[in-house]
Design a protein around this motif. Structure first.
Motif, PDB file in Angstrom:
ATOM      1  N   SER A 107      10.722  -4.491   2.924  1.00 37.73           N
ATOM      2  CA  SER A 107       9.380  -3.981   3.226  1.00 37.73           C
ATOM      3  C   SER A 107       8.473  -4.026   1.999  1.00 37.73           C
ATOM      4  CB  SER A 107       9.464  -2.558   3.770  1.00 37.73           C
ATOM      5  OG  SER A 107       9.975  -1.668   2.792  1.00 37.73           O
ATOM      6  N   GLU A 108       9.052  -3.859   0.817  1.00 41.22           N
ATOM      7  CA  GLU A 108       8.250  -3.897  -0.422  1.00 41.22           C
ATOM      8  C   GLU A 108       7.648  -5.285  -0.631  1.00 41.22           C
ATOM      9  OE1 GLU A 108       7.618  -0.939  -2.624  1.00 41.22           O
ATOM     10  OE2 GLU A 108       9.415  -1.199  -3.875  1.00 41.22           O
ATOM     11  N   THR A 151       4.288  -5.401  -5.858  1.00 36.90           N
ATOM     12  CA  THR A 151       3.410  -5.852  -6.943  1.00 36.90           C
ATOM     13  C   THR A 151       2.998  -4.703  -7.852  1.00 36.90           C
ATOM     14  OG1 THR A 151       1.488  -5.609  -5.468  1.00 36.90           O
ATOM     15  CG2 THR A 151       2.483  -7.790  -5.622  1.00 36.90           C
ATOM     16  N   LEU A 152       2.838  -3.515  -7.268  1.00 39.15           N
ATOM     17  CA  LEU A 152       2.471  -2.349  -8.072  1.00 39.15           C
ATOM     18  C   LEU A 152       3.583  -2.006  -9.055  1.00 39.15           C
ATOM     19  CD1 LEU A 152       0.493  -0.046  -8.655  1.00 39.15           C
ATOM     20  CD2 LEU A 152       1.623   1.285  -6.856  1.00 39.15           C
ATOM     21  N   LYS A 163      11.220   8.056  -4.754  1.00 40.09           N
ATOM     22  CA  LYS A 163      10.122   7.323  -4.135  1.00 40.09           C
ATOM     23  C   LYS A 163      10.359   7.095  -2.650  1.00 40.09           C
ATOM     24  CE  LYS A 163       7.951   2.728  -4.311  1.00 40.09           C
ATOM     25  NZ  LYS A 163       7.940   1.420  -5.038  1.00 40.09           N
ATOM     26  N   TYR A 197       5.052  -6.090   2.545  1.00 35.74           N
ATOM     27  CA  TYR A 197       3.732  -5.460   2.456  1.00 35.74           C
ATOM     28  C   TYR A 197       3.156  -5.513   1.038  1.00 35.74           C
ATOM     29  CZ  TYR A 197       5.233  -3.775   7.000  1.00 35.74           C
ATOM     30  OH  TYR A 197       5.680  -3.712   8.293  1.00 35.74           O
ATOM     31  N   LYS A 198       3.867  -6.258   0.162  1.00 36.44           N
ATOM     32  CA  LYS A 198       3.415  -6.521  -1.207  1.00 36.44           C
ATOM     33  C   LYS A 198       3.218  -5.262  -2.056  1.00 36.44           C
ATOM     34  CE  LYS A 198       1.217 -10.876   0.102  1.00 36.44           C
ATOM     35  NZ  LYS A 198       2.351 -11.682  -0.358  1.00 36.44           N
ATOM     36  N   THR A 199       3.881  -4.188  -1.686  1.00 38.65           N
ATOM     37  CA  THR A 199       3.828  -2.975  -2.513  1.00 38.65           C
ATOM     38  C   THR A 199       4.656  -3.144  -3.784  1.00 38.65           C
ATOM     39  OG1 THR A 199       5.649  -2.018  -1.203  1.00 38.65           O
ATOM     40  CG2 THR A 199       3.406  -1.423  -0.564  1.00 38.65           C
TER      41      THR A 199
END
Length: 229
Positions: A79-80, A87-88, A11, A83-85
């Protein structure tokens, strides 16, 4: 866990970080040759023998990759959240703690491996070249190399755990700059050298900092299951 690590590495394109680590090796080599050139001109005794050379290489490599690890901390974790990535990822039926543990494992293992490999590469290249110029009165023997192996391994383990300390500062406000700056501060304190002495030479210091690094990592995510992103 291993499958999660593999997916995380894919990823975040971990291969690009390997290329950057290789580039960092050549930067370290350039720094070593520059220091050698300057000390020979000024007559300083920084490079007294091969033991000193190997110790300085180890110290420089650890400093570089502790800071390098902060970039991994920032990319894989800070960074996750920023930027709230993340949550995915949390929407999938994956245990949150296992996910975070896989990220931390990647950072620790990458840092450890980079320090070991870089130590070997830089030491071989640098010592091979300078041996042709007979700059030192001693010679690089097998016994000297064997003596350095456990020291390098222990230092690499400690540095890999110390590299987690910046997470404490970065996770407070999900700040990438703070994560990197805090790692630079840690390196400047631990790796600062005065009269061929640094805090890292006091065995208690790197061990204590390594324990702090592990504790910080655990404390940052122990309530991750209940955390709202």
């Amino acid at each position: 866990m291993l499958n999660l690590m593999r997916l995380e590495m894919k990823k975040f394109h971990i291969g690009s970080y390997i290329k950057r680590a290789i580039f960092a090796n050549f930067v370290i080599l350039a720094i070593m040759f520059m220091l050698l050139f300057i000390t020979k001109i000024e007559g300083d005794a920084v490079f007294e023998n091969y033991q000193t050379v190997l110790s300085l290489i180890d110290s420089t490599v650890r400093a570089v990759f502790i800071i390098f690890a902060s970039a991994l901390n920032a990319k894989l974790i800070i960074s996750e959240f920023k930027y709230k990535t993340i949550t995915l990822a949390f929407m999938y039926p994956i245990n949150r703690k296992k996910l975070m543990a896989s990220k931390l494992a990647i950072i620790v293992l990458f840092t450890f491996s980079a320090i070991i490999v870089s130590n070997v590469f830089v030491s071989v290249v640098f010592c091979t070249i300078i041996s042709n110029f007979h700059l030192f009165s001693d010679t690089l023997t097998i016994s000297v190399i064997i003596q350095r192996i456990p020291i390098v391994i222990m230092n690499a383990i400690a540095a890999s755990c110390i590299a987690l300390i910046p997470l404490y500062f970065g996770m407070r406000k999900y700040s990438i700059p703070v994560t990197i700056i805090s790692s630079i501060f840690i390196v400047s304190v631990v790796s600062s050298n005065t009269g061929n002495f640094s805090l890292n030479d006091i065995i208690f210091i790197p061990i204590a900092l390594a324990i702090i690094g592990i504790s910080v990592a655990y404390a940052s995510f122990r309530k991750i299951e209940k955390m709202d992103i």
